[in-house]
Structure formats: C-alpha cells, structure tokens
Write an enzyme that holds these catalytic residues in place. Structure first.
Site, PDB file in Angstrom:
ATOM      1  CG  HIS A  24      66.351   6.305  74.986  1.00 46.68           C
ATOM      2  ND1 HIS A  24      65.648   6.112  76.163  1.00 46.68           N
ATOM      3  CD2 HIS A  24      65.501   7.015  74.180  1.00 46.68           C
ATOM      4  CE1 HIS A  24      64.451   6.665  76.057  1.00 46.68           C
ATOM      5  NE2 HIS A  24      64.342   7.220  74.864  1.00 46.68           N
ATOM      6  CD  GLU A  25      66.380   9.107  70.901  1.00 51.13           C
ATOM      7  OE1 GLU A  25      65.588   8.844  69.985  1.00 51.13           O
ATOM      8  OE2 GLU A  25      66.045   9.689  71.949  1.00 51.13           O
ATOM      9  CG  HIS A  28      62.719   5.173  70.664  1.00 44.90           C
ATOM     10  ND1 HIS A  28      61.712   4.636  71.444  1.00 44.90           N
ATOM     11  CD2 HIS A  28      63.216   6.216  71.382  1.00 44.90           C
ATOM     12  CE1 HIS A  28      61.619   5.319  72.571  1.00 44.90           C
ATOM     13  NE2 HIS A  28      62.530   6.276  72.563  1.00 44.90           N
TER      14      HIS A  28
END
Length: 223
Positions: A24-25, A28
């Site tokens: 997820h990170e 980004h």
C-alpha cells in the site's frame, strides 16, 4: 475448516498484514515518482521492505491493542512523503497518488482470492498444503479489503480524504484540509463507539462477495 483461536488468527494474519501495509505505502511512492515527485524514492520508501514503512505506534501498538480489546485490526503506517509542488498536475496527481494505495490493496485481495482457489483445488490430495493456503488467503482478502475500505473513508489524512480534497473547489478544499489534525482522533472515537465497524462492515462484506474465495472468508470469519 476449523475456527481459528486468537493465537492462530494472529499467525495467519501476520504475513497478509505485512504485505498489505508495505505494498500500500510503496504504491503511493511509486505513483508519485511516476507523476514527477521523487521524494519518496529518494528517501527509500518505494520498497517492499516493511521496516521502511513501520510506525511503532500505528503499526505495532495500536493494532495490537485494538485486536486484543475489540477483535478488529486498526492502525497505520508511516505516511509516504509527497511534495505536491513537484507533481505535474498537483490536484489531479495527488488524487491519483492517494488512490494507488487502496488500489494496491484491491489487487492483493484478488491475488489472495486466487490462492484460496488453488488451495481448494489441492484440498482432496494435499490438505497440509491446501489448508494454509486457504486460511492465509482468507485473511489476506479480509485485511486488504478492510484497509481499502477504511482508507477510502473521505476524511483526512486517509486516502479518501486526499481524493475528496482534490475534487473540492479550491476554497472548500482549504477549509476541509483544516480538519486533518483531528482526523485520527475522529477515527479512534468512531472505533471506540462501534460506529466505525457498523459503517465499514457492510462495505467490506459487499466487496468480499465480489472476490474469488468469498465463501472461505465468510466461513472462517463468521460473516
């Protein structure tokens, strides 16, 4: 399939949680890098190394306490730094960077669902291989869908808040952004009162129903 006790559940959740947070990170940072901002890349945050994304409070302490007292996993990782001034189209690109995290969680949920299908195919001949695949796949679907839905709540500093902030007219976006310092406090209040679960659970179930392996998730986690 047997119902898991709390220790077994923690063991099954460990790998899916690590991947869910890390990818997820990293998503980004990867999208920000593609759109012109190399801040996350220069700081080593576009990586699958979970240590780079762990927040001692949000990734370890808060999830442990909320799981122990509520049965829900709630927490956060270190936010990936994004300098909107470096983006080619700042308002649009900030929304795309924000959506990348939940999008990665949806993709991972689909992959975990395919793992469940593989486990079901192997069940008649190799239960010792099949059951871990099914259990971990079900946990992977649940945690990724939950993180996706949670992060799409339109409240800063969540990804949904970033998207809403980008879509609002500039004057309204300024006022909305002033709520960010209170965002996590609002979320924790919603969690403690039970409102967060009542809001998110129907959405989580609805998304899980669309994925392969939904039956295993519902059986193991009593949906």
């Amino acid at each position: 399939m047997e119902t898991l006790n709390q220790m077994q559940l923690l063991a099954v959740l460990a790998i899916p949680v690590i991947f869910a947070i890390t990818v997820h990170e990293a998503a980004h940072g990867w999208v920000a890098n593609r759109l012109g901002d190399k801040t996350a890349s220069m700081l080593g945050r576009v990586t699958f190394n979970p240590i780079r994304h762990i927040d001692p409070v949000g990734t370890i302490l808060v999830p442990s306490l909320t799981f122990l007292f509520t049965g829900m996993l709630f927490g956060w990782a270190k936010p990936v730094p994004v300098n909107w001034r470096n983006l080619r189209h700042p308002r649009r690109d900030m929304a795309l960077v924000a959506v990348a995290g939940p999008g990665a969680n949806l993709f991972m949920a689909l992959l975990w669902g395919l793992m469940i299908q593989l486990g079901l195919l192997l069940m008649p001949t190799s239960q010792w291989v099949a059951l871990p695949l099914i259990y971990m796949g079900a946990a992977g679907i649940l945690i990724n869908v939950f993180l996706m839905v949670l992060n799409l709540v339109p409240l800063l500093p969540l990804d949904g808040g970033r998207v809403l902030n980008a879509l609002l007219p500039p004057r309204l976006a300024v006022y909305f952004s002033r709520l960010e310092p209170f965002g996590l406090l609002i979320l924790l209040a919603l969690l403690v009162t039970g409102l967060l679960g009542s809001i998110l659970l129907p959405l989580v179930i609805g998304v899980v129903d669309l994925l392969p392996g939904a039956g295993a998730v519902k059986t193991l986690f009593h949906f």
